[in-house]
Design a protein around this motif. Structure first.
Motif, mmCIF file in Angstrom:
data_model
loop_
_atom_site.group_PDB
_atom_site.id
_atom_site.type_symbol
_atom_site.label_atom_id
_atom_site.label_comp_id
_atom_site.label_asym_id
_atom_site.label_seq_id
_atom_site.Cartn_x
_atom_site.Cartn_y
_atom_site.Cartn_z
ATOM 1 N N GLY A 130 35.178 115.619 29.571
ATOM 2 C CA GLY A 130 34.059 114.716 29.812
ATOM 3 C C GLY A 130 33.053 115.185 30.848
ATOM 4 N N LYS A 131 33.292 116.355 31.470
ATOM 5 C CA LYS A 131 32.384 116.869 32.501
ATOM 6 C C LYS A 131 31.628 118.087 31.970
ATOM 7 C CE LYS A 131 35.235 115.335 36.381
ATOM 8 N NZ LYS A 131 35.960 115.786 37.574
ATOM 9 N N ASN A 132 30.350 118.215 32.360
ATOM 10 C CA ASN A 132 29.490 119.292 31.862
ATOM 11 C C ASN A 132 29.893 120.671 32.365
ATOM 12 O OD1 ASN A 132 27.805 117.463 30.476
ATOM 13 N ND2 ASN A 132 26.579 117.110 32.316
ATOM 14 N N LEU A 133 29.921 121.628 31.419
ATOM 15 C CA LEU A 133 30.115 123.039 31.745
ATOM 16 C C LEU A 133 29.070 123.820 30.952
ATOM 17 C CD1 LEU A 133 31.911 125.132 33.284
ATOM 18 C CD2 LEU A 133 33.159 125.415 31.131
ATOM 19 N N PRO A 134 28.110 124.454 31.654
ATOM 20 C CA PRO A 134 27.073 125.210 30.953
ATOM 21 C C PRO A 134 27.651 126.407 30.190
ATOM 22 C CG PRO A 134 26.448 124.823 33.254
ATOM 23 C CD PRO A 134 27.892 124.425 33.099
ATOM 24 N N ALA A 135 26.942 126.825 29.142
ATOM 25 C CA ALA A 135 27.326 128.028 28.399
ATOM 26 C C ALA A 135 27.456 129.181 29.384
ATOM 27 C CB ALA A 135 26.263 128.343 27.352
#
Length: 171
Positions: free
Chosen positions: A90-95
């Motif tokens: 549920g937490k953002n991780l950039p490419a």
């Protein structure tokens, strides 16, 4: 006599290189492994790692001690690469490409994605963390001697090692 000495020298020379090559082919204690999968969201996940073996040791005590940052593998840092922006638990991780560390625990494991990916596994710097998520470990359905990662199409990523199964979701 000269031919015999030359033949003997050549035989010894070849024998030395044969022994040397055989020694280099010896199986590594923690062999390299990788897994790659395009998950349902369309992102491709790749994990490159070395597989330490349990070798009768107790996870959480003798190896991967509870409460301490662990390099999650052996040799070079384990890398985790995603082709596009994703959500991990549920937490953002950039490419991008990250090293993976964990903080093992009896009741929870912290999965750490660190921005510095090209490094020896023990050179961790918390200041470079991109994301941390906490997950609950489970008892593995079968004992896994060599640490192994699996990626399912659903985005479930699982670390299997000894009697431990530690999973996190990527979407």
């Amino acid at each position: 006599m000269m031919k015999r000495n030359t033949l003997l020298a050549l035989t010894l020379f070849m024998g030395f290189f044969t022994l040397s090559a055989t020694a280099q082919e010896k199986k590594k204690a923690s062999p390299a492994a990788s897994v790659k999968e395009t998950i349902n969201s369309g992102a491709t996940i790749g994990i490159d790692y070395s597989q330490p073996s349990v070798k009768g040791r107790k996870i959480g005590e003798e190896i991967a001690p509870y409460g301490k940052v662990w390099r999650t593998g052996a040799n070079d840092a384990t890398t985790f690469e995603v082709s596009k922006d994703v959500k991990v638990e549920g937490k953002n991780l950039p490419a991008g490409k990250y090293s993976v560390y964990t903080i093992p625990g009896e009741k929870e494991w912290t999965i750490i994605f660190n921005k510095t990916w090209k490094q020896w596994g023990t050179k961790y710097a918390e200041a470079d963390d991109a994301l941390r998520v906490t997950v609950k470990p489970e008892k593995s359905p079968a004992f896994t001697e060599q640490m192994t990662f699996k990626i399912e199409k659903s985005g479930k990523v699982t670390l299997l090692w000894g009697d431990k199964s530690v999973s996190f979701r990527v979407k």
